[in-house]
Enzyme design. Structure first.
Site, short mmCIF file in Angstrom:
data_model
loop_
_atom_site.label_atom_id
_atom_site.label_comp_id
_atom_site.label_asym_id
_atom_site.label_seq_id
_atom_site.Cartn_x
_atom_site.Cartn_y
_atom_site.Cartn_z
N ARG A 1 39.40 32.63 35.43
CA ARG A 1 40.40 33.70 35.58
C ARG A 1 41.52 33.26 36.52
O ARG A 1 42.66 33.66 36.36
CB ARG A 1 39.75 34.96 36.15
CG ARG A 1 38.77 35.62 35.23
CD ARG A 1 38.38 36.97 35.75
NE ARG A 1 39.59 37.75 36.08
CZ ARG A 1 39.54 38.98 36.55
NH1 ARG A 1 38.39 39.56 36.78
NH2 ARG A 1 40.66 39.64 36.81
N CYS B 1 35.58 46.51 40.64
CA CYS B 1 35.19 45.17 40.22
C CYS B 1 34.10 44.72 41.18
O CYS B 1 33.69 45.46 42.07
CB CYS B 1 36.38 44.22 40.21
SG CYS B 1 36.83 43.66 41.84
N ASP C 1 41.14 36.16 50.26
CA ASP C 1 40.90 35.31 49.08
C ASP C 1 40.46 33.91 49.46
O ASP C 1 40.13 33.12 48.58
CB ASP C 1 42.17 35.22 48.21
CG ASP C 1 42.47 36.53 47.55
OD1 ASP C 1 43.57 36.67 46.98
OD2 ASP C 1 41.63 37.45 47.61
N LYS D 1 48.69 32.53 40.71
CA LYS D 1 48.19 33.61 39.84
C LYS D 1 48.76 34.96 40.29
O LYS D 1 49.26 35.74 39.49
CB LYS D 1 46.67 33.67 39.90
CG LYS D 1 46.06 34.93 39.30
CD LYS D 1 44.56 34.93 39.34
CE LYS D 1 44.00 35.47 40.61
NZ LYS D 1 43.96 36.95 40.71
N ASN D 2 48.73 35.20 41.60
CA ASN D 2 49.08 36.52 42.11
C ASN D 2 50.58 36.75 42.25
O ASN D 2 51.00 37.82 42.66
CB ASN D 2 48.36 36.80 43.43
CG ASN D 2 46.86 36.97 43.19
OD1 ASN D 2 46.42 37.11 42.04
ND2 ASN D 2 46.08 36.93 44.24
N ASP E 1 44.95 54.74 44.36
CA ASP E 1 45.55 56.00 44.81
C ASP E 1 46.91 55.81 45.47
O ASP E 1 47.80 56.66 45.35
CB ASP E 1 44.59 56.71 45.78
CG ASP E 1 44.23 55.83 46.97
OD1 ASP E 1 43.65 54.75 46.75
OD2 ASP E 1 44.57 56.18 48.11
N ARG F 1 38.17 49.34 44.74
CA ARG F 1 39.57 48.99 44.49
C ARG F 1 40.36 50.12 43.86
O ARG F 1 40.87 50.03 42.74
CB ARG F 1 39.63 47.70 43.69
CG ARG F 1 38.88 46.60 44.43
CD ARG F 1 39.02 45.26 43.87
NE ARG F 1 40.38 44.75 43.97
CZ ARG F 1 40.73 43.60 43.41
NH1 ARG F 1 39.84 42.91 42.73
NH2 ARG F 1 41.96 43.16 43.52
N PRO F 2 40.44 51.25 44.53
CA PRO F 2 41.20 52.38 43.99
C PRO F 2 42.70 52.07 43.89
O PRO F 2 43.17 51.09 44.47
CB PRO F 2 40.94 53.48 45.01
CG PRO F 2 40.52 52.80 46.25
CD PRO F 2 39.88 51.52 45.85
C1 EPZ Z 1 45.60 41.76 45.58
O1 EPZ Z 1 44.70 42.72 45.09
C2 EPZ Z 1 45.17 40.43 44.97
N1 EPZ Z 1 45.27 40.50 43.50
C3 EPZ Z 1 43.75 40.11 45.39
O2 EPZ Z 1 43.44 38.83 44.89
C4 EPZ Z 1 43.69 40.07 46.91
O3 EPZ Z 1 42.35 39.86 47.32
C5 EPZ Z 1 44.20 41.39 47.50
O4 EPZ Z 1 45.53 41.66 47.00
C6 EPZ Z 1 44.27 41.36 49.01
O5 EPZ Z 1 45.09 40.31 49.43
C7 EPZ Z 1 46.49 40.38 42.94
O6 EPZ Z 1 47.51 40.21 43.60
C8 EPZ Z 1 46.53 40.43 41.44
P1 EPZ Z 1 45.13 45.52 47.81
P2 EPZ Z 1 45.02 44.29 45.31
O7 EPZ Z 1 45.72 46.66 47.05
O8 EPZ Z 1 46.46 44.51 45.31
C9 EPZ Z 1 42.60 49.24 49.31
C10 EPZ Z 1 42.11 37.20 43.89
O9 EPZ Z 1 41.04 36.71 44.26
N2 EPZ Z 1 43.45 50.03 48.43
O10 EPZ Z 1 46.00 44.74 48.73
O11 EPZ Z 1 44.17 45.03 44.34
C11 EPZ Z 1 41.71 48.27 48.55
O12 EPZ Z 1 40.52 48.89 48.13
C12 EPZ Z 1 42.33 38.69 43.98
O13 EPZ Z 1 43.11 36.54 43.49
C13 EPZ Z 1 43.26 51.40 48.32
O14 EPZ Z 1 42.36 51.97 48.95
O15 EPZ Z 1 44.47 44.52 46.78
C14 EPZ Z 1 41.47 47.18 49.58
O16 EPZ Z 1 40.41 47.60 50.44
C15 EPZ Z 1 41.07 39.42 44.41
N3 EPZ Z 1 44.07 52.13 47.50
C16 EPZ Z 1 42.77 47.15 50.39
O17 EPZ Z 1 43.43 48.40 50.13
C17 EPZ Z 1 45.08 51.56 46.78
O18 EPZ Z 1 45.81 52.28 46.05
C18 EPZ Z 1 43.72 46.03 49.98
O19 EPZ Z 1 43.84 46.06 48.57
C19 EPZ Z 1 45.27 50.16 46.89
C20 EPZ Z 1 44.46 49.41 47.72
#
Ligand code: EPZ
Length: 427
Positions: free
Chosen positions: A406, A119, A314, A22-23, A127, A124-125
């Protein structure tokens, strides 16, 4: 709303074919926006999130269809894009829609993408996505809930994100392929879905090095072209890990076809520590496989989630379900998301002994769970409840499994295929 009706206590044995990731599918569908021509993806999982992404692409004017003759194949053609916008009504159902931002900005010089809400598992910002694109010269404002981005042509930059972000790395990687000059992404995510995305972009003419490491170097090009062959999406390591946990918990002997053990080292190590027997290899035809065998009660195993290649967030909920019936006490620490223990209350309804203290859950294993009606709260929590239902005594009904749909491709059919007593109740 559909439910899953599970009667626990069955050992699992046989083969399961693991679907495409999926990812990886989500960013790769968005990568097709970078080129005015057809992009064909193979091994595309049948998931709600994939359907939503195809709808987002069609809303913009692209062709985005699943092949009628080959159901695992999807064809996108973004040469007809007329509206580089991703509307709120679609983005609110799937945060990963943010992945259209980089490609739209890079190809069209403009993009309007609804600011994704939070979510269930956290705020999940995005920024870091915005900060990186601004470093590449984009003018980005947030107006009426939308990210409004403009850039005549993005310029290569050296970008160090404040934390490792998977989709942040993916958005910036895609944007950099068409930027002027060199971009270096420091602190880049290393999850296997990123090298898979990079391989697709390279087939489209992008110049990328270091994908899969913490430093990715991209030389921007004037334009990309359609890949000459279909790109086969990498197997879903989280789906595979979920089934490994299910068999470890129920006992049995199952071979996961298509799954890559080298993408699951941390999870496999912990399952072996718990007492499961796991081996892996490639068939004569070159197909990867992982075999899991489990007999008797497992030992409780503590773990801490972190970025790849460490234990994936995950997989946290699924492995917690395994610990619920293991021998001993396990400490589970969630370091990535601030609210990813919502499966705990539902597991407790099944009799589990779990105490949460901030980002750590203490799981005291008990010999068996007892079936009950439970409710899915998010994608991986749903999978955790299915695993718990497979081992609970009696009947477990998991409600709100639209969360599961999903991210898991025909899960109940795959589990039934190896002996689980599980059926979907249409609601
Ligand atoms: C990806 O989400 C995956 N989704 C998530 O899978 C997965 O849990 C996550 O990476 C971590 O491995 C997809 O790939 C579609 P991050 P993502 O940006 O990219 C913070 C599932 O179950 N952050 O790596 O949204 C954030 O809040 C889903 O398949 C910021 O603060 O995760 C988190 O604490 C759930 N600002 C950390 O970084 C930003 O701009 C990691 O988030 C981006 C992230």
């Amino acid at each position: 709303m559909d439910k899953l009706n599970i009667r626990g206590g069955h050992r699992l044995s046989g083969d399961i074919i693991v679907s495409g990731a999926k990812n990886a599918a989500l960013p790769e569908l968005c990568a097709a926006l970078l080129v005015a021509g057809p992009v064909t993806l193979d091994n595309v999982p049948r998931l709600q999130d994939v359907a939503t992404t195809l709808k987002v692409l069609r809303t913009m004017g692209a062709t985005a269809e699943r092949s009628s003759s080959q159901p695992d194949q999807v064809l996108i053609d973004a040469s007809t894009i007329n509206t580089p916008e991703a509307p709120y009504e679609l983005v609110k159902t799937m945060r990963a829609s943010i992945l259209v931002l980089g490609p739209l900005l890079a190809r069209f010089g403009q993009a309007t993408v609804s600011l994704p809400g939070g979510c269930a598992i956290g705020s999940r910002p995005v920024d870091q996505h915005i900060k990186g694109l601004q470093a590449m010269g984009a003018d980005i404002r947030v107006e009426h809930g939308n990210i409004v981005a403009r850039a005549a042509r993005l310029k290569g930059a050296r970008i160090t994100t404040d934390m490792v972000t998977v989709t942040g790395t993916e958005n910036l990687l895609m944007a950099a392929t068409l930027a002027e000059g060199e971009t270096i992404l420091e602190n880049a995510a290393q999850e296997p879905e990123i090298p898979d995305l990079a391989e697709l972009l390279i087939k489209m003419g992008a110049r990328i090095e270091g994908h899969g490491t913490h430093r990715i170097r991209i030389q921007g090009v004037e334009r990309l072209h359609s890949p000459s062959v279909a790109h086969r999406i990498v197997a879903d390591r989280i789906e595979a890990g979920t089934f490994l946990c299910a068999v470890a918990a129920t006992g049995g002997d199952v071979t996961l076809r298509g799954a890559r053990a080298d993408h699951l080292d941390a999870v496999i190590d912990k399952l072996r520590e718990a007492g499961a027997h796991i081996e892996s290899g490639q068939s004569a035809a070159g197909e990867d496989w992982i075999r899991v065998q489990s007999e008797g009660r497992l030992r409780a195993v503590s773990f801490r989630t972190s970025e790849y290649p460490a234990f994936p967030t995950d997989m946290q909920a699924q492995f917690m379900a395994v610990n619920c019936i293991a021998e001993g006490v396990a400490r589970v620490s969630e370091t990535i998301f601030e609210n990813r223990f919502m499966h705990v209350n539902e597991l407790v309804r099944l009799g589990a002994h779990i105490a949460v203290d901030g980002h750590t859950a203490i799981v005291e294993g008990i010999p068996r769970l007892s079936g009950a009606a439970v409710m899915a709260t998010d994608l991986r929590a749903s999978a955790s409840l299915v695993i718990a239902g497979l081992v609970a005594e009696g009947q477990t009904v998991v409600d709100r499994i639209y969360h599961l749909d999903r991210g898991y491709d025909r899960m109940e059919a795959k589990l039934r295929g190896v002996g689980a007593d599980i059926e979907r109740i249409k609601g």
